[in-house]
Scaffold this motif. Structure first.
Motif, PDB file in Angstrom:
ATOM      1  N   PRO A   1      27.506  67.815  42.512  1.00  0.00           N
ATOM      2  CA  PRO A   1      27.696  66.573  43.268  1.00  0.00           C
ATOM      3  C   PRO A   1      29.034  66.556  43.991  1.00  0.00           C
ATOM      4  O   PRO A   1      30.013  67.176  43.555  1.00  0.00           O
TER       5      PRO A   1
ATOM      6  N   PRO B   1      31.697  63.767  46.332  1.00  0.00           N
ATOM      7  CA  PRO B   1      31.896  62.375  46.743  1.00  0.00           C
ATOM      8  C   PRO B   1      31.703  62.210  48.243  1.00  0.00           C
ATOM      9  O   PRO B   1      32.075  63.076  49.033  1.00  0.00           O
TER      10      PRO B   1
ATOM     11  N   VAL C   1      33.819  54.947  48.190  1.00  0.00           N
ATOM     12  CA  VAL C   1      33.319  56.196  47.591  1.00  0.00           C
ATOM     13  C   VAL C   1      31.872  56.017  47.154  1.00  0.00           C
ATOM     14  O   VAL C   1      31.520  55.021  46.504  1.00  0.00           O
ATOM     15  N   HIS C   2      31.042  56.993  47.492  1.00  0.00           N
ATOM     16  CA  HIS C   2      29.631  56.967  47.120  1.00  0.00           C
ATOM     17  C   HIS C   2      29.227  58.351  46.618  1.00  0.00           C
ATOM     18  O   HIS C   2      29.783  59.367  47.048  1.00  0.00           O
ATOM     19  N   PRO C   3      28.260  58.421  45.716  1.00  0.00           N
ATOM     20  CA  PRO C   3      27.776  59.732  45.266  1.00  0.00           C
ATOM     21  C   PRO C   3      26.896  60.383  46.323  1.00  0.00           C
ATOM     22  O   PRO C   3      26.248  59.701  47.115  1.00  0.00           O
ATOM     23  N   SER C   4      26.888  61.702  46.318  1.00  0.00           N
ATOM     24  CA  SER C   4      26.012  62.427  47.237  1.00  0.00           C
ATOM     25  C   SER C   4      24.563  62.279  46.767  1.00  0.00           C
ATOM     26  O   SER C   4      24.290  61.960  45.605  1.00  0.00           O
TER      27      SER C   4
ATOM     28  N   PHE D   1      22.529  62.611  42.911  1.00  0.00           N
ATOM     29  CA  PHE D   1      23.450  62.442  41.780  1.00  0.00           C
ATOM     30  C   PHE D   1      22.659  61.998  40.559  1.00  0.00           C
ATOM     31  O   PHE D   1      21.934  61.001  40.586  1.00  0.00           O
TER      32      PHE D   1
ATOM     33  N   ASP E   1      24.783  64.859  35.819  1.00  0.00           N
ATOM     34  CA  ASP E   1      26.121  64.979  36.394  1.00  0.00           C
ATOM     35  C   ASP E   1      27.101  64.071  35.662  1.00  0.00           C
ATOM     36  O   ASP E   1      28.302  64.360  35.601  1.00  0.00           O
TER      37      ASP E   1
ATOM     38  N   ALA F   1      32.914  55.450  38.664  1.00  0.00           N
ATOM     39  CA  ALA F   1      32.180  56.510  39.354  1.00  0.00           C
ATOM     40  C   ALA F   1      33.028  57.140  40.445  1.00  0.00           C
ATOM     41  O   ALA F   1      33.021  58.360  40.636  1.00  0.00           O
TER      42      ALA F   1
ATOM     43  N   LEU G   1      33.931  61.096  40.552  1.00  0.00           N
ATOM     44  CA  LEU G   1      33.523  61.890  41.707  1.00  0.00           C
ATOM     45  C   LEU G   1      34.702  62.604  42.354  1.00  0.00           C
ATOM     46  O   LEU G   1      34.540  63.662  42.973  1.00  0.00           O
ATOM     47  N   HIS G   2      35.896  62.050  42.203  1.00  0.00           N
ATOM     48  CA  HIS G   2      37.093  62.678  42.763  1.00  0.00           C
ATOM     49  C   HIS G   2      37.908  63.423  41.696  1.00  0.00           C
ATOM     50  O   HIS G   2      39.089  63.704  41.892  1.00  0.00           O
ATOM     51  N   ASP G   3      37.255  63.743  40.578  1.00  0.00           N
ATOM     52  CA  ASP G   3      37.877  64.541  39.505  1.00  0.00           C
ATOM     53  C   ASP G   3      39.111  63.863  38.913  1.00  0.00           C
ATOM     54  O   ASP G   3      40.034  64.542  38.434  1.00  0.00           O
TER      55      ASP G   3
END
Length: 214
Positions: A30, A32, A62-65, A68, A121, A199, A203-205
């Motif tokens: 996945p 972001p 920010v949204h998930p690809s 996800f 994920d 989330a 998503l951005h670690d």
């Protein structure tokens, strides 16, 4: 005309195809969509187990690809837990997240392991009853990302991220609820913000920390 045996065989094959688990198929990592807003992160990189205070709504871009995969792990039927379930389901529907739910009331440890074995994920946890079991399991599964909403483990490893606010922050391990624990603080707007902020961080670690929202 096809024989009865051939028809039956065809139906069996079709049934087998329809029963295929899509999560067993190869899955791209996945990514972001969108960036964290100004003020989400402090000027210095947060240390492990640190608490950060993002600026309000700095996570909304920010949204998930697509694709996800999330397992919602839940235990309990109290009002805060129900509010969190609604927030996660609403977020998943809005973002086209592939969401599956595991109820962990009877055997939390086994249920957590089952959620991990599904290879999502992200595992999102809702319910204070899961805090102690998560503290037991998560450190042994460092490749699996976890997001705990409305609570936190006392000593999170890098794969465990939590989102809390004044009125939440149950920690387990005999520490129980904080003195300002307030079930009425689990409002629709706050739980929705908590899910999105957590989330966005994952998503951005940005993991292994506590995210404190207003």
């Amino acid at each position: 005309m096809a024989s009865l045996g051939a028809v039956v065989l065809g139906l069996v094959l079709l049934a087998g195809c329809s029963a295929t688990d899509s999560w067993a198929e190869p899955h791209a990592a996945p990514a972001p969509l969108g960036a964290l807003g100004d003020g989400f992160l402090p000027s210095a990189t947060p240390s492990p187990e640190a608490t950060i205070n993002p600026a309000p709504e700095s996570w909304t871009g920010v949204h998930p690809s697509p694709g996800f995969r999330v397992v919602l792990l839940t235990a309990g039927d109290d009002e805060p837990t129900r509010a969190l379930l609604t927030a996660v389901n609403d977020w998943a529907a809005a973002e086209n997240v592939e969401l599956r739910t595991v109820h962990a009331d009877v055997d939390p440890i086994t249920s957590i392991v089952r959620a991990i074995d599904m290879k999502p994920d992200l595992v999102i946890s809702a319910g204070n009853d899961l805090v102690d079991p998560l503290a037991t399991v998560t450190a042994s599964h460092l490749d699996q990302l976890f997001l705990i909403v409305g609570a936190e483990v006392a000593e999170p490893t890098h794969n465990v991220t939590a989102v809390d606010w004044t009125g939440a922050s149950f920690r387990g391990e005999g520490l129980g609820a904080s003195s300002d624990y307030d079930p009425s603080s689990f409002t629709p707007s706050r739980t929705a913000a908590a899910v999105r902020a957590g989330a966005a961080a994952v998503l951005h670690d940005v993991t292994g920390i506590v995210i404190w929202i207003p």
